[in-house]
Design an enzyme around this catalytic site. Structure first.
Site, PDB file in Angstrom:
ATOM      1  N   THR A 124       0.994  -1.193  -0.126  1.00  0.00           N
ATOM      2  CA  THR A 124      -0.130  -0.073   0.020  1.00  0.00           C
ATOM      3  C   THR A 124       0.816   1.192  -0.010  1.00  0.00           C
ATOM      4  O   THR A 124       1.576   1.252   0.689  1.00  0.00           O
ATOM      5  CB  THR A 124      -0.935   0.149   1.209  1.00  0.00           C
ATOM      6  OG1 THR A 124      -1.494  -1.339   1.404  1.00  0.00           O
ATOM      7  CG2 THR A 124      -1.872   1.174   1.242  1.00  0.00           C
ATOM      8  N   GLU A 158      -6.231 -10.248   6.820  1.00  0.00           N
ATOM      9  CA  GLU A 158      -5.525 -11.288   7.684  1.00  0.00           C
ATOM     10  C   GLU A 158      -6.361 -12.401   8.284  1.00  0.00           C
ATOM     11  O   GLU A 158      -7.494 -12.142   8.643  1.00  0.00           O
ATOM     12  CB  GLU A 158      -4.925 -10.848   9.004  1.00  0.00           C
ATOM     13  CG  GLU A 158      -3.514  -9.978   8.418  1.00  0.00           C
ATOM     14  CD  GLU A 158      -2.703  -9.196   9.566  1.00  0.00           C
ATOM     15  OE1 GLU A 158      -2.831  -9.836  10.721  1.00  0.00           O
ATOM     16  OE2 GLU A 158      -2.106  -8.310   9.275  1.00  0.00           O
ATOM     17  N   LYS A 227      -6.592   1.978  -3.164  1.00  0.00           N
ATOM     18  CA  LYS A 227      -6.229   1.307  -2.098  1.00  0.00           C
ATOM     19  C   LYS A 227      -6.393   2.150  -0.771  1.00  0.00           C
ATOM     20  O   LYS A 227      -7.090   1.566   0.134  1.00  0.00           O
ATOM     21  CB  LYS A 227      -4.875   0.642  -2.148  1.00  0.00           C
ATOM     22  CG  LYS A 227      -4.507   0.015  -1.068  1.00  0.00           C
ATOM     23  CD  LYS A 227      -5.011  -1.330  -0.594  1.00  0.00           C
ATOM     24  CE  LYS A 227      -4.667  -1.991   0.682  1.00  0.00           C
ATOM     25  NZ  LYS A 227      -4.860  -2.906   1.069  1.00  0.00           N
ATOM     26  N   CYS A 283      -3.019  -2.448   8.975  1.00  0.00           N
ATOM     27  CA  CYS A 283      -3.335  -1.557   7.835  1.00  0.00           C
ATOM     28  C   CYS A 283      -4.090  -0.339   8.260  1.00  0.00           C
ATOM     29  O   CYS A 283      -3.883   0.671   7.978  1.00  0.00           O
ATOM     30  CB  CYS A 283      -4.220  -2.400   6.955  1.00  0.00           C
ATOM     31  SG  CYS A 283      -3.102  -3.435   5.835  1.00  0.00           S
TER      32      CYS A 283
HETATM   33  C1  UDX Z   1      -7.992  -4.679   6.406  1.00  0.00           C
HETATM   34  C2  UDX Z   1      -8.798  -4.428   5.176  1.00  0.00           C
HETATM   35  O1  UDX Z   1      -9.984  -5.255   5.649  1.00  0.00           O
HETATM   36  C3  UDX Z   1      -7.943  -5.367   4.046  1.00  0.00           C
HETATM   37  O2  UDX Z   1      -8.741  -4.942   2.959  1.00  0.00           O
HETATM   38  C4  UDX Z   1      -6.701  -4.448   3.756  1.00  0.00           C
HETATM   39  O3  UDX Z   1      -5.969  -5.254   2.805  1.00  0.00           O
HETATM   40  C5  UDX Z   1      -5.879  -4.670   5.057  1.00  0.00           C
HETATM   41  O4  UDX Z   1      -6.542  -4.095   6.178  1.00  0.00           O
HETATM   42  P1  UDX Z   1      -7.413  -6.544   8.206  1.00  0.00           P
HETATM   43  O5  UDX Z   1      -6.360  -5.417   8.912  1.00  0.00           O
HETATM   44  O6  UDX Z   1      -6.903  -7.753   7.984  1.00  0.00           O
HETATM   45  O7  UDX Z   1      -7.738  -5.956   6.755  1.00  0.00           O
HETATM   46  O8  UDX Z   1      -8.639  -6.751   9.078  1.00  0.00           O
HETATM   47  P2  UDX Z   1     -10.158  -6.350   9.124  1.00  0.00           P
HETATM   48  O9  UDX Z   1     -11.024  -7.693   9.142  1.00  0.00           O
HETATM   49  O10 UDX Z   1     -10.436  -5.386   8.085  1.00  0.00           O
HETATM   50  O11 UDX Z   1     -10.298  -5.676  10.553  1.00  0.00           O
HETATM   51  C6  UDX Z   1      -9.595  -4.433  10.859  1.00  0.00           C
HETATM   52  C7  UDX Z   1      -9.991  -4.113  11.989  1.00  0.00           C
HETATM   53  O12 UDX Z   1     -11.211  -3.392  12.226  1.00  0.00           O
HETATM   54  C8  UDX Z   1      -9.692  -5.367  13.114  1.00  0.00           C
HETATM   55  O13 UDX Z   1      -9.312  -4.644  14.370  1.00  0.00           O
HETATM   56  C9  UDX Z   1     -11.363  -5.484  13.389  1.00  0.00           C
HETATM   57  O14 UDX Z   1     -11.702  -6.202  14.856  1.00  0.00           O
HETATM   58  C10 UDX Z   1     -12.156  -4.227  13.279  1.00  0.00           C
HETATM   59  N1  UDX Z   1     -13.360  -4.321  12.791  1.00  0.00           N
HETATM   60  C11 UDX Z   1     -13.652  -4.632  11.570  1.00  0.00           C
HETATM   61  C12 UDX Z   1     -14.412  -3.659  13.600  1.00  0.00           C
HETATM   62  O15 UDX Z   1     -14.071  -3.241  15.007  1.00  0.00           O
HETATM   63  N2  UDX Z   1     -15.745  -3.855  13.182  1.00  0.00           N
HETATM   64  C13 UDX Z   1     -16.092  -4.318  12.018  1.00  0.00           C
HETATM   65  O16 UDX Z   1     -17.155  -4.361  11.656  1.00  0.00           O
HETATM   66  C14 UDX Z   1     -15.143  -4.752  11.103  1.00  0.00           C
END
Ligand code: UDX
Length: 471
Positions: A124, A158, A227, A283
């Site tokens: 990114t 992840e 992105k 991220c």
């Molecule tokens: C994220 C993006 O989804 C992905 O597209 C990008 O490439 C990398 O960043 P990731 O960091 O793996 O992916 O986690 P994600 O499942 O998106 O959750 C991110 C954070 O938000 C977590 O701490 C999760 O607990 C929180 N979250 C997510 C919430 O608190 N509420 C939600 O409804 C969704």
């Protein structure tokens, strides 16, 4: 070696390793380059340094046939038609993305180019990075017709990264020349034509032969912005619902009902509307800061993102106060904790709200007994075990004789606990749930004091009614 396109992937972190495995899975020859010799040895010996569904089996299937791990970037560049840069872009002190690894890799690639290559940003990066890479390569004496720079951002989450790659909602190809765009389209053709899904060993997911993922062709700059804007938007959605949750708490409404009602509007959608303890991970925090910084550099005021960050910090603080309200004081209390990773399904603790909250509990004099199905080993590097901090191997051991149980991420097993057993295991039947995994009515019937996020709980209802004010 099999047919397909020769690809080099630079970096064997989450993005690089998953891309390596998945490019091989769809029929290409992949050389994955990293300069960390210990990590390379692990990968060469069949080890998998991250916890990802399907990753071990996909790597096993192709390691030694169509996947090679090496530290030799020069040889990998010369062998490859496309070189994907998937190195880290950490947050610098100013909040901008630190592009020094991208810069170093681009220079080294440039010194190794001997025929036409497409250099692809997979990390990114801020908009205009492609132009910087182009300049770096040209500065190293590579003629303009021997390379193109393209952007192919990754949207993997992840824990579900392999499925996200092979069953992407969309594949974004940012290219400014036809030649580069064609090569990238060819690389993804097994997915976009649907042929991959015919194979017996195809990783299952939402796409199929008759319903392949779409590819979106854009300019390189647009792909870079897609992105950052996507991650910033999702983080905004989370902060938005967290504030709505706080309103629900004050009003005595249930945020889960509110989120369901909002999500049924197809313009809003039901995803990323789960209130909780705030977002974390490698991220969102970094990308929100970097995008805000990009906006600033372009002379655009994106104050909204500053607010998103502020709300996220405040959400952790509010949750901590909620635990305090249940315990009265932290000093001398024994707290059971479920969840250390930044979310369920991963062992990643980067920017984990759970760890911030645990640190604060320790700071205020509690002892903590914590369980996470995958993240304990990593957490130990940040919070070493000792008399105040214990790590255990199952959720009931975390709850044993605790003054309260605090749920900080959403592993499936945390939502399926034996409530009777939990009740007699805890010293006091108090649960403070930062991820709304249980139905408050069931918890109250089961004899718990149950506090969650944005929903009336037993103690909370009493407090809320007692303190209710008309606006
Ligand atoms: C994220 C993006 O989804 C992905 O597209 C990008 O490439 C990398 O960043 P990731 O960091 O793996 O992916 O986690 P994600 O499942 O998106 O959750 C991110 C954070 O938000 C977590 O701490 C999760 O607990 C929180 N979250 C997510 C919430 O608190 N509420 C939600 O409804 C969704």
């Amino acid at each position: 070696m099999s047919k397909g396109i020769s690809i080099a992937v630079v970096g064997s972190g989450y993005v690089g390793l998953v891309a390596t495995a998945c490019f091989a899975e769809i029929g290409h020859r992949v050389i994955c380059v990293d300069n960390d010799e210990a990590k390379l040895r692990t990968l060469q010996d069949g080890g998998v340094p991250i916890h990802e569904d399907y990753l071990p089996e996909v790597l096993d299937r192709h390691r030694g046939h169509s996947i090679e791990f090496t530290s030799d970037l020069r040889a990998a560049t010369q062998a490859a038609q496309a070189i994907f840069i998937a190195v880290g872009t950490p947050q610098s002190r100013t909040g901008s993305a630190d592009l020094s690894y991208v810069d170093a890799v681009a220079s080294e690639i440039a010194r190794s180019i001997d025929d036409y290559k497409v250099i692809v940003e997979k990390s990114t990066v801020p908009v205009y990075t492609n132009e910087w890479i182009r300049r770096v390569v040209e500065r190293n004496g590579v003629p303009r017709d021997l390379f193109d720079v393209a952007s192919n951002p990754e949207f993997l989450r992840e824990g579900t990264a392999v499925v996200d790659f092979l069953h992407a909602d969309r594949i974004v190809v940012g290219a400014d020349t036809e030649k580069a765009g064609d090569l990238l389209r060819k690389i993804y053709a097994p997915l976009t034509s649907g042929t991959y899904y015919q194979s017996a060993h195809a990783v299952p997911g939402p796409h199929s032969e008759g319903n392949p993922p779409p590819v979106l062709l854009t300019s390189t700059k647009a792909a870079e912005i897609i992105k950052h804007a996507s991650n910033a938007f999702l983080a905004t959605k989370i902060s938005f619902i967290n504030v709505v949750a706080n309103i629900c708490e004050a009003a005595g409404a249930d945020v889960e009902e509110v989120a369901r009602g909002m999500g049924m509007d197809s313009r809003i959608g039901p995803k990323f509307l789960r209130a909780g303890v705030g977002y974390g991970g490698s991220c969102f925090p970094k990308d929100v800061a970097a995008f805000r910084h990009v906006a600033e550099q372009m002379g655009v005021d994106f104050a909204l993102l500053k607010e998103v960050e502020k709300i996220n910090e405040e959400q952790k603080r509010r949750f901590f106060q909620k635990v305090r309200s249940a315990l009265w004081t932290f000093r001398g209390k024994k707290i059971g904790v479920l969840g250390l990773a930044f979310k369920g399904g991963t062992d990643d603790i980067r920017e984990s709200p759970a760890l911030d909250i645990v640190k604060q509990m320790l700071h205020e004099g509690s002892t903590v007994t914590a369980y996470d199905p995958a993240a304990a080993e990593r957490a130990k590097e940040t919070i070493p075990p000792g008399p105040q901090m214990r790590y255990v191997d199952d959720p009931y051991a975390a709850a044993q004789d605790a003054d309260a149980l605090v749920i900080l991420n959403e592993w499936q097993e945390f939502a399926e606990l034996d409530l009777k057993r939990l009740h007699y295991t805890l010293r006091y039947p108090i649960i403070i749930d930062g991820r709304n995994l249980y139905d408050p009515a069931t918890m109250i019937e089961s004899g718990f004091t149950y506090l969650s996020v944005g929903r009336p709980g037993l103690s909370h209802t009493r407090d809320a009614i007692a303190g209710q004010r008309m606006p």
